[in-house]
Enzyme design. Structure first.
Site, PDB file in Angstrom:
ATOM      1  N   GLU A  93      -2.548  28.552 -42.364  1.00 57.21           N
ATOM      2  CA  GLU A  93      -3.215  29.479 -43.215  1.00 57.21           C
ATOM      3  C   GLU A  93      -4.271  30.326 -42.304  1.00 57.21           C
ATOM      4  O   GLU A  93      -4.846  29.640 -41.607  1.00 57.21           O
ATOM      5  CB  GLU A  93      -3.721  29.219 -44.566  1.00 57.21           C
ATOM      6  N   CYS A 110     -10.324  34.229 -40.231  1.00 59.58           N
ATOM      7  CA  CYS A 110     -10.687  32.752 -39.996  1.00 59.58           C
ATOM      8  C   CYS A 110      -9.419  32.207 -39.606  1.00 59.58           C
ATOM      9  O   CYS A 110      -8.572  32.404 -40.262  1.00 59.58           O
ATOM     10  CB  CYS A 110     -11.534  32.204 -41.240  1.00 59.58           C
ATOM     11  N   CYS A 135      -5.179  18.399 -39.492  1.00 62.85           N
ATOM     12  CA  CYS A 135      -6.503  17.933 -38.553  1.00 62.85           C
ATOM     13  C   CYS A 135      -6.655  16.568 -38.512  1.00 62.85           C
ATOM     14  O   CYS A 135      -6.550  15.671 -39.629  1.00 62.85           O
ATOM     15  CB  CYS A 135      -7.736  18.572 -39.247  1.00 62.85           C
ATOM     16  N   CYS A 162     -12.463  14.681 -42.063  1.00 59.85           N
ATOM     17  CA  CYS A 162     -13.630  14.626 -42.703  1.00 59.85           C
ATOM     18  C   CYS A 162     -13.472  14.447 -44.190  1.00 59.85           C
ATOM     19  O   CYS A 162     -12.664  14.601 -44.832  1.00 59.85           O
ATOM     20  CB  CYS A 162     -14.478  16.010 -42.459  1.00 59.85           C
ATOM     21  N   CYS A 214     -13.099  17.480 -46.749  1.00 58.56           N
ATOM     22  CA  CYS A 214     -12.107  18.647 -46.310  1.00 58.56           C
ATOM     23  C   CYS A 214     -10.643  18.449 -46.692  1.00 58.56           C
ATOM     24  O   CYS A 214     -10.160  17.471 -46.510  1.00 58.56           O
ATOM     25  CB  CYS A 214     -12.062  18.939 -44.954  1.00 58.56           C
ATOM     26  N   CYS A 242     -14.077  28.037 -47.261  1.00 59.70           N
ATOM     27  CA  CYS A 242     -13.885  26.996 -46.146  1.00 59.70           C
ATOM     28  C   CYS A 242     -13.547  25.914 -46.895  1.00 59.70           C
ATOM     29  O   CYS A 242     -14.131  25.128 -47.697  1.00 59.70           O
ATOM     30  CB  CYS A 242     -15.650  26.786 -45.919  1.00 59.70           C
TER      31      CYS A 242
HETATM   32  N1  SAH Z   1     -12.882  21.824 -37.625  1.00 65.90           N
HETATM   33  C1  SAH Z   1     -13.776  22.535 -37.431  1.00 65.90           C
HETATM   34  C2  SAH Z   1     -13.358  24.047 -37.826  1.00 65.90           C
HETATM   35  C3  SAH Z   1     -12.495  23.953 -39.082  1.00 65.90           C
HETATM   36  S1  SAH Z   1     -13.710  23.557 -40.600  1.00 65.90           S
HETATM   37  C4  SAH Z   1     -15.050  22.116 -37.885  1.00 65.90           C
HETATM   38  O1  SAH Z   1     -15.111  21.199 -38.341  1.00 65.90           O
HETATM   39  O2  SAH Z   1     -16.240  22.701 -37.555  1.00 65.90           O
HETATM   40  C5  SAH Z   1     -14.827  24.927 -40.825  1.00 65.90           C
HETATM   41  C6  SAH Z   1     -15.915  24.520 -41.648  1.00 65.90           C
HETATM   42  O3  SAH Z   1     -15.593  24.393 -43.093  1.00 65.90           O
HETATM   43  C7  SAH Z   1     -16.552  23.324 -41.135  1.00 65.90           C
HETATM   44  O4  SAH Z   1     -18.060  23.469 -41.064  1.00 65.90           O
HETATM   45  C8  SAH Z   1     -16.298  22.513 -42.251  1.00 65.90           C
HETATM   46  O5  SAH Z   1     -17.071  21.404 -42.349  1.00 65.90           O
HETATM   47  C9  SAH Z   1     -16.392  23.215 -43.383  1.00 65.90           C
HETATM   48  N2  SAH Z   1     -15.782  22.616 -44.515  1.00 65.90           N
HETATM   49  C10 SAH Z   1     -14.688  21.822 -44.629  1.00 65.90           C
HETATM   50  N3  SAH Z   1     -14.461  21.436 -45.851  1.00 65.90           N
HETATM   51  C11 SAH Z   1     -15.157  22.019 -46.553  1.00 65.90           C
HETATM   52  C12 SAH Z   1     -15.384  22.211 -48.256  1.00 65.90           C
HETATM   53  N4  SAH Z   1     -14.754  21.357 -48.785  1.00 65.90           N
HETATM   54  N5  SAH Z   1     -16.211  22.982 -48.489  1.00 65.90           N
HETATM   55  C13 SAH Z   1     -17.232  23.601 -47.730  1.00 65.90           C
HETATM   56  N6  SAH Z   1     -17.078  23.539 -46.594  1.00 65.90           N
HETATM   57  C14 SAH Z   1     -16.145  22.974 -46.070  1.00 65.90           C
HETATM   58 FE1  SF4 Z   2     -10.994  18.739 -39.407  1.00 65.12          FE
HETATM   59 FE2  SF4 Z   2     -11.661  19.790 -41.781  1.00 65.12          FE
HETATM   60 FE3  SF4 Z   2     -13.175  18.129 -40.404  1.00 65.12          FE
HETATM   61 FE4  SF4 Z   2     -13.230  20.627 -39.652  1.00 65.12          FE
HETATM   62  S1  SF4 Z   2     -13.842  20.125 -41.309  1.00 65.12           S
HETATM   63  S2  SF4 Z   2     -12.876  18.792 -38.262  1.00 65.12           S
HETATM   64  S3  SF4 Z   2     -10.830  21.051 -40.348  1.00 65.12           S
HETATM   65  S4  SF4 Z   2     -11.197  17.514 -41.228  1.00 65.12           S
END
Ligand code: SAH
Ligand code: SF4
Length: 368
Positions: A94, A107, A114, A118, A121, A344
């Site tokens: 996406e 974006c 991934c 995290c 996420c 995000c």
């Molecule tokens: N993997 C990279 C870039 C993609 S994630 C990273 O982690 O930086 C982009 C941003 O969205 C990151 O700062 C991530 O922590 C945030 N993010 C992920 N899940 C989220 C959620 N459920 N609510 C708000 N931000 C989130």
């Molecule tokens: Fe991967 Fe989501 Fe963590 Fe970014 S926030 S590193 S996309 S798992």
């Protein structure tokens, strides 16, 4: 059959130049090709009027210009647009356009799923399949531009900013991300200024060190916790690269970069009663006192794969105020595209998880 042809969208500017030379042409042909593709959106060699006829015919035979196909488009009430692109084998990634008064930010995704996983996420919850190829990443920008306008397409507001904050961890796909970045920055292609391109990372310290000197764009670090104990849980790659090592690598990068006025953007997802107390805010302020940065607070965007909650507005405001009073530049990010799951961390696409099938492919073995 375009499948047997060389896809020029899969090449960075240098490779494209080498390719032209391999055809017995001057390297400047590459700049002409870049302009046609990325400034005018032309994919048919026959329309490239300043390229001589016999070369156009030869290119038609051996090469193609192909982006992934758009399979769906969703528009949010706030103007955000989300596209799903087919990257083959029934997998979707996406990309999201966030229009604002003064900019059009896209974006983009860098991986199918991934591997960092995290805990908050949506993308991480899906698992990981593979890195996206150059044409699958720059193709997202191409596809979006084909909907909203190319630089030379006469549109008033072409894409002005790119953030690598979609699906995936960009620094685990370094070589392709670097080639894409060069296309974004090249005056012959998208011609974006370095402060308008942001690589966001969960903190792959050795790769941040490698970036220093190889590319100069804005860097965002997804920190999310002020200490290793909590970060180990929220961002599991922290077990391998601890906060100190990551911040040292960021300082290294900043020594060689002026893309963002020598500052890193610290991203901090606010999770209700997990990392959002005023004690956490004070601890964060102490941690970042020597790091040139601005801080983006991102109230958690909920999704079906997580039990975390978004804090109340008063908790968010209290956290903000602590940091503000220390003198940090702090922004609380407003949620965009929530109604179409484009905010995000809500991006899901469609991923066939390979890690689940292959227990050896843990994050430890994927990182450099
Ligand atoms: N993997 C990279 C870039 C993609 S994630 C990273 O982690 O930086 C982009 C941003 O969205 C990151 O700062 C991530 O922590 C945030 N993010 C992920 N899940 C989220 C959620 N459920 N609510 C708000 N931000 C989130
Ligand atoms: Fe991967 Fe989501 Fe963590 Fe970014 S926030 S590193 S996309 S798992």
């Amino acid at each position: 059959m375009s499948d047997n042809k060389i896809n020029l969208m899969n090449m960075g500017p240098e490779e494209l130049s080498d390719f032209c030379v391999s055809l017995g042409e001057k390297p400047f042909r590459a700049t002409q090709l870049l302009k046609w593709i990325y400034q005018y959106g032309v994919t048919d060699f026959n329309e490239m009027s300043n390229i001589k006829k016999d070369l156009r015919a030869h290119l038609c035979e051996i090469a193609c210009i192909r982006a992934p196909e758009i399979v769906s488009e969703q528009r949010s009430a706030d103007g955000t647009i989300k596209w799903a692109l087919n990257v083959g084998d029934n997998q979707l990634v996406e990309t999201v356009l966030i229009p604002e008064e003064d900019r059009n930010t896209l974006c983009i995704s860098t991986q199918v799923g991934c591997p960092v996983k995290c805990s908050f996420c949506r993308t991480g919850a899906q698992g990981f399949n593979r890195n996206l190829k150059v044409f699958e990443i720059i193709g997202q920008v191409f596809c979006a531009a084909s909907r909203v306008g190319f630089v030379r397409g006469g549109q008033e507001k072409p894409i002005s900013n790119i953030v690598m904050m979609g699906m995936g961890e960009p620094l685990l796909n370094l070589e392709n991300v670097l080639k894409v970045t060069k296309i974004l920055l090249s005056d012959y292609a998208f011609g974006l200024s370095k402060r308008r391109v942001t690589i966001s990372t969960s903190g792959i310290a050795p790769v941040i060190n490698k970036l220093a000197g190889r590319v100069d764009v804005a860097l965002a670090l997804s920190l999310h916790a002020p200490n290793d104990e909590l970060r180990d849980i929220l961002v599991p790659v922290n077990k391998k690269y601890k906060i100190k090592e990551v911040l040292d690598s960021v300082k290294n990068y900043l020594d060689k970069s002026n893309a963002n006025c020598g500052r890193v953007t610290i991203e901090y997802v606010l999770l209700d009663h997990v990392n959002d107390s005023t004690d956490h805010a004070h601890e964060l302020a102490r941690l970042l006192k020597d790091v040139p940065c601005k801080i983006n607070l991102i109230p958690f965007n909920s999704h079906d794969a997580s039990d975390y909650k978004k804090p109340s507005n008063s908790r968010i405001d209290r956290f903000y105020k602590v940091l503000f009073d220390y003198g940090f530049t702090v922004v609380t990010r407003t949620t965009r595209g929530d109604d179409i799951a484009a905010a995000c961390g809500q991006l899901a696409g469609q991923v066939k998880d390979r890690i689940l099938k292959n227990q050896n492919a843990k994050i430890e073995s994927i990182t450099v």
